[in-house]
Scaffold this motif. Structure first.
Motif, PDB file in Angstrom:
ATOM      1  N   GLY A  43      -7.647 -13.544   5.423  1.00 40.29           N
ATOM      2  CA  GLY A  43      -7.250 -12.545   4.688  1.00 40.29           C
ATOM      3  C   GLY A  43      -7.000 -11.400   5.270  1.00 40.29           C
ATOM      4  O   GLY A  43      -5.916 -10.565   4.794  1.00 40.29           O
ATOM      5  N   THR A  44      -7.808 -10.970   6.025  1.00 41.24           N
ATOM      6  CA  THR A  44      -7.534  -9.445   6.697  1.00 41.24           C
ATOM      7  C   THR A  44      -6.425  -9.620   7.763  1.00 41.24           C
ATOM      8  O   THR A  44      -5.653  -8.546   7.447  1.00 41.24           O
ATOM      9  N   ILE A  45      -6.100 -10.829   8.409  1.00 44.14           N
ATOM     10  CA  ILE A  45      -4.740 -10.609   9.183  1.00 44.14           C
ATOM     11  C   ILE A  45      -3.418 -10.861   8.390  1.00 44.14           C
ATOM     12  O   ILE A  45      -2.747 -10.008   8.514  1.00 44.14           O
ATOM     13  N   THR A  46      -3.519 -11.400   7.069  1.00 47.27           N
ATOM     14  CA  THR A  46      -2.553 -11.603   6.214  1.00 47.27           C
ATOM     15  C   THR A  46      -2.571 -10.323   5.612  1.00 47.27           C
ATOM     16  O   THR A  46      -1.103  -9.978   5.433  1.00 47.27           O
ATOM     17  N   ALA A  47      -3.513  -9.622   5.157  1.00 48.59           N
ATOM     18  CA  ALA A  47      -3.135  -8.267   4.701  1.00 48.59           C
ATOM     19  C   ALA A  47      -2.625  -7.461   5.509  1.00 48.59           C
ATOM     20  O   ALA A  47      -1.556  -6.615   5.212  1.00 48.59           O
ATOM     21  N   MET A  48      -2.943  -7.405   6.840  1.00 48.41           N
ATOM     22  CA  MET A  48      -2.674  -6.436   7.887  1.00 48.41           C
ATOM     23  C   MET A  48      -0.858  -6.822   8.002  1.00 48.41           C
ATOM     24  O   MET A  48      -0.157  -5.955   8.225  1.00 48.41           O
ATOM     25  N   LEU A  49      -0.497  -8.107   8.202  1.00 47.02           N
ATOM     26  CA  LEU A  49       0.797  -8.391   8.221  1.00 47.02           C
ATOM     27  C   LEU A  49       1.586  -8.167   7.051  1.00 47.02           C
ATOM     28  O   LEU A  49       2.722  -7.403   6.978  1.00 47.02           O
ATOM     29  N   LEU A  50       1.003  -8.315   5.790  1.00 52.22           N
ATOM     30  CA  LEU A  50       1.797  -8.093   4.710  1.00 52.22           C
ATOM     31  C   LEU A  50       1.868  -6.444   4.668  1.00 52.22           C
ATOM     32  O   LEU A  50       2.720  -5.999   3.866  1.00 52.22           O
ATOM     33  N   ARG A  60       1.551  -3.933  -1.591  1.00 47.55           N
ATOM     34  CA  ARG A  60       0.424  -3.382  -2.802  1.00 47.55           C
ATOM     35  C   ARG A  60      -0.779  -4.624  -2.387  1.00 47.55           C
ATOM     36  O   ARG A  60      -1.970  -4.005  -2.516  1.00 47.55           O
ATOM     37  N   PHE A  61      -0.404  -5.718  -2.320  1.00 48.36           N
ATOM     38  CA  PHE A  61      -1.417  -6.598  -2.272  1.00 48.36           C
ATOM     39  C   PHE A  61      -2.179  -6.279  -0.855  1.00 48.36           C
ATOM     40  O   PHE A  61      -3.519  -6.408  -1.107  1.00 48.36           O
ATOM     41  N   SER A  62      -1.505  -6.002   0.059  1.00 51.33           N
ATOM     42  CA  SER A  62      -2.098  -5.416   1.102  1.00 51.33           C
ATOM     43  C   SER A  62      -3.201  -4.728   1.192  1.00 51.33           C
ATOM     44  O   SER A  62      -4.371  -4.636   1.646  1.00 51.33           O
ATOM     45  N   ALA A  63      -3.028  -3.556   0.475  1.00 50.04           N
ATOM     46  CA  ALA A  63      -3.793  -2.302   0.006  1.00 50.04           C
ATOM     47  C   ALA A  63      -4.970  -2.978  -0.832  1.00 50.04           C
ATOM     48  O   ALA A  63      -6.177  -2.607  -0.503  1.00 50.04           O
ATOM     49  N   ARG A  64      -4.774  -3.565  -1.964  1.00 47.79           N
ATOM     50  CA  ARG A  64      -5.591  -4.252  -2.737  1.00 47.79           C
ATOM     51  C   ARG A  64      -6.560  -5.001  -2.079  1.00 47.79           C
ATOM     52  O   ARG A  64      -7.914  -4.883  -2.413  1.00 47.79           O
ATOM     53  N   LEU A  65      -6.171  -6.007  -1.032  1.00 43.80           N
ATOM     54  CA  LEU A  65      -7.096  -6.916  -0.516  1.00 43.80           C
ATOM     55  C   LEU A  65      -8.014  -5.934   0.421  1.00 43.80           C
ATOM     56  O   LEU A  65      -9.117  -6.309   0.453  1.00 43.80           O
ATOM     57  N   MET A  66      -7.567  -5.332   1.043  1.00 39.83           N
ATOM     58  CA  MET A  66      -8.090  -4.441   2.399  1.00 39.83           C
ATOM     59  C   MET A  66      -9.301  -3.471   1.354  1.00 39.83           C
ATOM     60  O   MET A  66     -10.226  -3.032   1.933  1.00 39.83           O
ATOM     61  N   SER A  67      -8.657  -3.012   0.387  1.00 37.40           N
ATOM     62  CA  SER A  67      -9.757  -2.121  -0.408  1.00 37.40           C
ATOM     63  C   SER A  67     -10.909  -2.995  -0.922  1.00 37.40           C
ATOM     64  O   SER A  67     -12.087  -2.527  -0.985  1.00 37.40           O
ATOM     65  N   GLN A  68     -10.707  -4.298  -1.313  1.00 37.00           N
ATOM     66  CA  GLN A  68     -11.682  -5.243  -1.746  1.00 37.00           C
ATOM     67  C   GLN A  68     -12.626  -5.579  -0.537  1.00 37.00           C
ATOM     68  O   GLN A  68     -13.763  -6.323  -0.853  1.00 37.00           O
ATOM     69  N   MET A  69     -12.054  -5.752   0.553  1.00 39.78           N
ATOM     70  CA  MET A  69     -12.838  -6.243   1.676  1.00 39.78           C
ATOM     71  C   MET A  69     -14.121  -5.578   1.788  1.00 39.78           C
ATOM     72  O   MET A  69     -14.789  -6.797   2.528  1.00 39.78           O
ATOM     73  N   PRO A  70     -14.602  -4.513   1.798  1.00 45.41           N
ATOM     74  CA  PRO A  70     -16.012  -4.117   2.145  1.00 45.41           C
ATOM     75  C   PRO A  70     -17.011  -5.077   1.203  1.00 45.41           C
ATOM     76  O   PRO A  70     -17.957  -5.509   1.744  1.00 45.41           O
ATOM     77  N   PHE A  71     -16.438  -5.320  -0.041  1.00 42.22           N
ATOM     78  CA  PHE A  71     -17.482  -6.076  -0.879  1.00 42.22           C
ATOM     79  C   PHE A  71     -17.317  -7.663  -0.443  1.00 42.22           C
ATOM     80  O   PHE A  71     -18.373  -8.291  -0.552  1.00 42.22           O
ATOM     81  N   ILE A  72     -16.039  -8.059  -0.055  1.00 39.58           N
ATOM     82  CA  ILE A  72     -16.186  -9.319   0.171  1.00 39.58           C
ATOM     83  C   ILE A  72     -16.642  -9.732   1.575  1.00 39.58           C
ATOM     84  O   ILE A  72     -17.648 -10.726   1.580  1.00 39.58           O
ATOM     85  N   ILE A  73     -16.878  -8.893   2.467  1.00 40.39           N
ATOM     86  CA  ILE A  73     -17.702  -9.113   3.716  1.00 40.39           C
ATOM     87  C   ILE A  73     -19.248  -8.991   3.291  1.00 40.39           C
ATOM     88  O   ILE A  73     -20.075  -9.757   3.689  1.00 40.39           O
ATOM     89  N   TYR A 123     -10.407   1.831   7.431  1.00 37.78           N
ATOM     90  CA  TYR A 123      -9.076   1.354   6.654  1.00 37.78           C
ATOM     91  C   TYR A 123      -8.944   1.638   5.144  1.00 37.78           C
ATOM     92  O   TYR A 123      -8.182   2.284   4.737  1.00 37.78           O
ATOM     93  N   ALA A 124     -10.287   1.132   4.630  1.00 41.29           N
ATOM     94  CA  ALA A 124     -10.188   1.030   3.163  1.00 41.29           C
ATOM     95  C   ALA A 124     -10.528   2.632   2.572  1.00 41.29           C
ATOM     96  O   ALA A 124      -9.855   2.843   1.557  1.00 41.29           O
ATOM     97  N   VAL A 125     -11.228   3.433   3.339  1.00 39.51           N
ATOM     98  CA  VAL A 125     -11.320   4.791   2.904  1.00 39.51           C
ATOM     99  C   VAL A 125     -10.043   5.263   3.342  1.00 39.51           C
ATOM    100  O   VAL A 125      -9.771   6.417   2.363  1.00 39.51           O
ATOM    101  N   GLY A 126      -9.238   5.167   4.150  1.00 38.89           N
ATOM    102  CA  GLY A 126      -7.977   5.624   4.420  1.00 38.89           C
ATOM    103  C   GLY A 126      -7.204   5.361   3.325  1.00 38.89           C
ATOM    104  O   GLY A 126      -6.243   6.159   2.774  1.00 38.89           O
ATOM    105  N   LEU A 127      -7.162   4.117   2.838  1.00 41.65           N
ATOM    106  CA  LEU A 127      -6.281   3.751   1.759  1.00 41.65           C
ATOM    107  C   LEU A 127      -6.498   4.634   0.566  1.00 41.65           C
ATOM    108  O   LEU A 127      -5.720   5.083  -0.377  1.00 41.65           O
ATOM    109  N   ARG A 128      -7.663   4.851   0.107  1.00 41.87           N
ATOM    110  CA  ARG A 128      -8.458   5.324  -0.922  1.00 41.87           C
ATOM    111  C   ARG A 128      -7.968   6.760  -0.844  1.00 41.87           C
ATOM    112  O   ARG A 128      -7.607   7.455  -1.938  1.00 41.87           O
TER     113      ARG A 128
END
Lengths: 377, 481
Positions: A43-50, A60-73, A123-128
């Motif tokens: 997912g991380t590499i997919t999000a970065m590519l998207l 938008r999906f890329s940003a959403r998934l990367m924002s959720q990634m800290p919880f997923i990890i 990355y997620a904090v940057g997005l936010r």
């Protein structure tokens, strides 16, 4: 050295619960772990590519998934504890030796995971705070670095699990990287073809999970997003899933082609054939749901549930395969049973009570999400 | 020992355990104490409708999440990783004995994580009552995690009645359990306040508000200090006699004890004189120093707690060199190599003529034939014995407790005696767990490591000359030559 002579003897401490119970929790734990682990791996590499795409919804999906990634990890790491704990209980005769052979790599997982985790946070904090378009170069680099590190971590895990299941490779590994019957912990399985075919197979599987999650995000989590976004997820998910299935199938064929004849025969033997066919075809159900449900908003939810079942089948088949690989060296069911009834009861009671507490927390969060802001901020 | 030994040159593998574990405890105590701090203080701020304090607490919660959920959690997994690599037999022993304790701790870890995320990320979206409840769920789950892990780690210092009963609860509620829970809970309160001072001194620009935060955190810190002192004293009183002796007899531990006591007293004094009595002292520099002292005291205390277990990893059950105490007599009669998995496979591959299978298929080694091997091969086997019997605590040429430096100037008789009776040389060393023949081979290896006395030293018989033996010990002095 004779690999049979390198297997640790049975320990008289015995198993603290019946064999089936330990296997059940190991497989359940692994299945639960697979879902978030697949998301950070592929997912991380997919999000970065998207994120490089010109399609706004893809970004938008890329940003959403990367924002959720800290919880997923966080939950992925947490859920990985159970299968590893029960692996250590049941597989101690091979687990410790295999990981010690590649100790530095195995230990480096901790440092790499820490770096990748903080990279995702940056990355997620940057997005936010500034949004995807205004991310600084170092923030973008953190995202890419994390994606790369997750792949490196996957290589290490595959190496360790492969080495554990192949004690026949230990004497050569010990000779290459040891001294005076001790080992330097620098062995690796990078030259083992099975490592790379296995990687490809699991990458394909992880991509299918990511594709199912795209649909799930659009169907369940993206209530406040535009209808264009939700519609994009329904269109993108089946295409991505199809591509992922091709990688999965290609990787799987190459992986199975490298198995010992005895293992191939066992996995396709009469009693196991139905289960293993179901496992192989497992991703077919989510794929079908995604294609048929392109205009059905709830399809994403069902696709993820079907994906979870597919991952469960993978976990069961993988366990059977590992037992068979180890069968020439040890019988993992041979340990005496020394039942710990009180502690087992404590675990089960806290497990059920814990599920209740988690249910209560999640209900409050869903309710809060529906209501919006109450105070503060 | 059933597993390969991980040889880490210079440092030795177990030192990596100390490194990772020490780093982890500095954050894990904060993960417990900080959770309690946030629950109590958020509740207080809501009750008094103190928006400014709530805003600070939210900032602190972010710092808390970043440090504990990421670094704390991953280094916690790191301890598990490293003990499996550097101390596999003891790890297996602990996991098999306490697997459901660990599994239960995992349940609380999941709750902790979920509640912690809910507490921070839903700040402002949950009503105050539910928000505070999330804080308390986190705090209680984190404290129960501490209790569960302490039961297992305290078992290593004193397993109580477990050796007789093999009962989980006898092991878990061991004599060290309550003292350590008390001391760790106190440490969690105290360290949490030091982290708050550190964070607030940088983030809070309003001096008056900073003083308010200082005051609020000083009481739990004082309570923590009292619990640390009482728990520490109780811990000492409940120590096994061998650990008390190690505390008093080992020079390194003596020094560390002085450092720990000094640092602890400094922290208590600064806490009392600063935030408690004069809450205006706090500046970034003061806070860094204060936290630094607190972390150093905790790290030193943890190191001492680990060190006083010697020669055991689990008291009276597993020795520091990965040998079960109950196996020592067997290994002394049958042979260390024969009784250990990887060395015996190594020997069978290198010297098949020395090994044979008995009627039960067990590998048997001709011990006497070992002594007939050429000198170079004796040294090779001696090195294997060194790796598996000694390298847990001793590097070879250079590094941690390096044998070469410890043996400088020794003669063969002294080395041979020490090999055969290490526990008499230093009571915190494991006993020799091999045969006479193996002791000879290990001596061969150690003798070729051993340097001569540093040149130029004069003990009365000329520079570079070791003293001859006392009259009547001519045989020994002959051997020296």
């Amino acid at each position: 050295m004779d690999p049979n002579g390198l297997i640790a003897p049975v320990n008289e401490l015995g198993y603290p619960a019946p064999f089936w119970f330990l296997i059940f929790f190991r497989v359940l734990g692994f299945t639960l772990h697979l879902l978030p682990m697949n998301l950070w791996y592929a997912g991380t590499i997919t999000a970065m590519l998207l994120g490089l795409s010109r399609v706004p919804e893809a970004r938008r999906f890329s940003a959403r998934l990367m924002s959720q990634m800290p919880f997923i990890i966080a939950f992925g790491v947490n859920l990985g504890i159970v299968p590893l704990l029960f692996l250590q209980v049941m597989g101690y005769r091979v687990f410790y030796s295999a990981t010690i052979l590649m100790a530095w790599q195995w230990l480096s997982v901790i440092a790499l995971l820490c770096l990748a985790y903080y990279g995702v946070y940056i990355y997620a904090v940057g997005l936010r705070t500034v949004g995807m378009d205004a991310l600084a170069r170092w923030q973008r680099a953190s995202g890419w670095l994390s994606a790369l590190l997750f792949i490196v971590i996957a290589v290490i895990f595959h190496s360790a699990m492969l080495t554990m299941a192949e004690p026949g490779s230990w004497p050569a590994l010990a000779e290459q990287s040891g001294r005076a019957a001790a080992v330097y912990g620098t062995a690796h399985a990078l030259g083992n073809t099975a490592l790379w075919t296995r990687m490809l197979f699991f990458l394909g599987l992880a991509m299918t999970t990511t594709a199912a999650y795209v649909a799930f995000d659009g169907a369940v989590l993206a209530g406040r997003e535009s209808s264009e976004y939700r519609s994009w997820t329904r269109g993108f998910a089946p295409k991505f899933y199809t591509f992922a299935v091709l990688v999965y199938a290609g990787g799987g064929l190459l992986y199975a082609a490298g198995w010992e004849p005895g293992l191939r025969e066992y996995m396709s033997s009469g009693s196991l054939l139905p289960l293993n066919l179901l496992t192989v075809l497992g991703p077919g159900l989510p794929l079908l749901i995604l294609w048929l449900g392109r205009n059905v908003p709830a399809a994403g939810l069902w696709a993820l549930i079907a994906q979870f079942l597919a991952l469960g089948l993978q976990a069961v088949s993988r366990q059977l395969m590992q037992n068979q690989q180890l069968a020439p060296y040890l019988d993992i069911a041979a340990d005496p049973l020394k039942m710990q009834i009180g502690p087992l009861a404590m675990f089960l009671v806290s497990f059920v009570a814990g599920l209740g507490v988690l249910g209560w927390i999640i209900a409050r969060l869903v309710e809060a999400n529906r209501k919006g802001v109450v105070s503060g901020e | 020992m059933s597993y390969p030994w991980w040889h880490v040159p210079f440092l030795t593998a177990p030192m990596l355990i100390a490194l990772i574990a020490t780093v982890h405890v500095l954050v894990s105590h904060y993960a417990v104490g900080g959770g309690l701090f946030l629950a109590v203080e958020t509740s207080h701020a809501y009750r008094h409708k103190d928006e400014r304090y709530l805003a600070y607490l939210k900032q602190h919660a972010w710092f808390f999440v970043l440090l504990t959920v990421v670094f704390g959690a991953i280094t916690g997994v790191g301890i598990w990783w490293i003990i499996g690599l550097a101390s596999p037999l003891a790890t297996h022993f602990l996991i098999q004995t306490f697997v459901f304790g660990w599994a239960t701790e995992w349940v609380f870890f999941v709750i902790e994580l979920t509640a912690g995320f809910a507490f921070y990320y839903f700040w402002g979206r949950l009503d105050p009552k539910t928000h505070v409840a999330m804080g308390w769920i986190y705090a209680i789950a984190a404290w129960i995690s501490l209790v569960l892990i302490t039961g297992i780690t305290a078992f290593m210092l004193d397993p109580g009645r477990w050796p007789e009963t093999h009962n989980f609860w006898d092991g878990f509620f061991n004599p060290q359990f309550l003292p350590q829970v008390l001391a760790r809970t106190g440490g969690a309160f105290l360290l949490a306040s030091l982290y708050v001072y550190f964070h607030a001194s940088f983030r809070c620009r309003d001096r008056e508000h900073l003083r308010y935060i200082e005051r609020r955190s000083s009481r739990p810190a004082m309570l923590g200090s009292i619990l640390v002192a009482v728990g520490g004293l109780w811990w000492f009183l409940m120590l096994p006699e061998s650990s008390k002796a190690a505390l008093q007899g080992a020079a390194v531990i003596n020094v560390l004890m002085v450092i720990m006591f000094t640092l602890t007293i400094v922290v208590f004094a600064l806490l009392y004189l600063g935030p408690y009595r004069n809450p205006g002292w706090l500046s970034p520099g003061f806070a860094i120093m204060f936290l630094g002292f607190g972390l150093a005291a905790t790290a030193t205390g943890e190191y001492i707690r680990e060190a006083v277990r010697k020669p055991y990893i689990v008291y009276n059950l597993v020795l520091g060199n990965q040998v079960l105490v109950e196996d020592v007599p067997r290994l002394r009669s049958e042979g260390f190599i024969e009784g250990t998995t990887w060395p015996s496979a190594w020997l069978a591959a290198r010297h098949p003529q020395l090994t044979q299978r008995d009627s039960e298929g067990r590998l048997r080694i001709d011990e006497q034939a070992l002594l007939g091997l050429p000198a170079e091969e004796r040294v090779d086997i001696g090195e294997v014995l060194f790796m598996y019997h000694c390298n847990d605590c001793h590097a070879a040429e250079n590094g941690v407790n390096a044998m070469a430096h410890l043996l400088t100037g020794w003669n063969r008789e002294m080395v041979a005696t020490s090999v055969r009776h290490p526990e008499q040389l230093k009571y915190f060393m494991p006993p020799w767990s091999g045969t006479e023949a193996e002791a000879e081979l290990l001596t061969d290896y150690l003798m070729q490591l051993r340097p001569e006395l540093p040149p130029g030293m004069d003990f009365g018989e000329g520079p570079g000359q070791p003293l001859s033996m006392l009259p009547g010990n001519d045989n020994a002095s002959e051997e020296v030559r």
